[in-house]
Design an enzyme around this catalytic site. Sequence first.
Site, PDB file in Angstrom:
ATOM      1  N   ARG A 164     -50.100  57.229 128.838  1.00 21.75           N
ATOM      2  CA  ARG A 164     -48.777  57.003 129.409  1.00 21.75           C
ATOM      3  C   ARG A 164     -48.913  56.431 130.814  1.00 21.75           C
ATOM      4  NH1 ARG A 164     -45.725  62.652 128.679  1.00 21.75           N
ATOM      5  NH2 ARG A 164     -45.019  62.004 130.724  1.00 21.75           N
ATOM      6  N   ARG A 181     -55.510  62.712 129.070  1.00 19.81           N
ATOM      7  CA  ARG A 181     -54.541  62.831 127.975  1.00 19.81           C
ATOM      8  C   ARG A 181     -54.270  61.471 127.316  1.00 19.81           C
ATOM      9  NH1 ARG A 181     -48.990  66.021 129.022  1.00 19.81           N
ATOM     10  NH2 ARG A 181     -48.282  64.217 130.189  1.00 19.81           N
ATOM     11  N   ARG A 212     -45.856  63.526 140.503  1.00 20.77           N
ATOM     12  CA  ARG A 212     -45.090  64.392 139.592  1.00 20.77           C
ATOM     13  C   ARG A 212     -45.280  65.866 139.955  1.00 20.77           C
ATOM     14  NH1 ARG A 212     -47.344  62.388 134.159  1.00 20.77           N
ATOM     15  NH2 ARG A 212     -45.898  63.827 133.152  1.00 20.77           N
ATOM     16  N   ARG A 271     -34.980  70.530 134.872  1.00 23.52           N
ATOM     17  CA  ARG A 271     -36.021  70.200 135.852  1.00 23.52           C
ATOM     18  C   ARG A 271     -35.584  70.565 137.270  1.00 23.52           C
ATOM     19  NH1 ARG A 271     -39.707  67.362 132.618  1.00 23.52           N
ATOM     20  NH2 ARG A 271     -40.993  65.921 133.783  1.00 23.52           N
ATOM     21  N   LYS A 321     -46.631  72.384 127.743  1.00 22.61           N
ATOM     22  CA  LYS A 321     -45.295  72.654 127.182  1.00 22.61           C
ATOM     23  C   LYS A 321     -45.093  71.930 125.848  1.00 22.61           C
ATOM     24  CE  LYS A 321     -42.924  70.960 130.668  1.00 22.61           C
ATOM     25  NZ  LYS A 321     -43.994  70.439 131.532  1.00 22.61           N
TER      26      LYS A 321
END
Length: 219
Positions: A160, A127, A171, A88, A13
């Site tokens: 992160r 990532r 998540r 969300r 996204k």
Amino acid sequence: MRLVLLGPPGAGKGTQARMLESKLHAPQVASGDLLRAAVKNRTPLGVEARRYMDKGALVPDELVLKLIEERLNQPDAAGGFILDGFPRNVAQAETLARMLENRGEKLDRVVALIVPDAEIVKRISGRRTCRNCGAMYHLIYDPPRNVGVCNECHGELYQREDDAEETVRMRLKVYAESTRPLLEHYGRLGLLSEIDGMGATEEIERRILRALGVNDAAA
Ligand code: AMP
């Protein structure tokens, strides 16, 4: 264009929102980025939000809604926006609809990026994010030119806290329970386009532009 990008964490996204900004002449509004800025600046909202973010849980609606409303009131979002990571859950979607209605606006489209869970875990664990400008890289699929350094601004790349594998699984669970019902919600409203989120980023962008009826060459 008033657009929502939906999809699990790591679906792409953020990458797509950034690519689409110039084509759609609308800014990316990423709730996760707004929250991380509040955490970094240690605002009272950021201190509260961090307790949830570190666990991979959703931050309470009222905190997120406050940040989103402030952001959408800024002049650059007056003509359109690309929402990334918000809404969300269905309650947030309903509040967003009311917020827009009060401004005489409505959403034009909701694009959902579809990516299998196994691919998500692979993508997120590799990532790396720039501490300075938020640009994203992947250790294998999209490595920076110099290890640990952002190509764009030479900022430091980091993982992160919530990108650790265990938190990613949490998540994904939160996504399945709270966010996936939005597909049906926006489907019923006739706003949803489901897009295959696998493949090269440019190809995925083309699929999105096609779904939006935007001519890639002219954009
Ligand atoms: P993201 O960068 O979108 O993956 O978001 C990172 C974290 O910020 C999430 O795991 C949540 O803890 C929090 N967050 C981001 N957007 C929202 C939202 N719309 N509602 C609640 N929590 C959010």
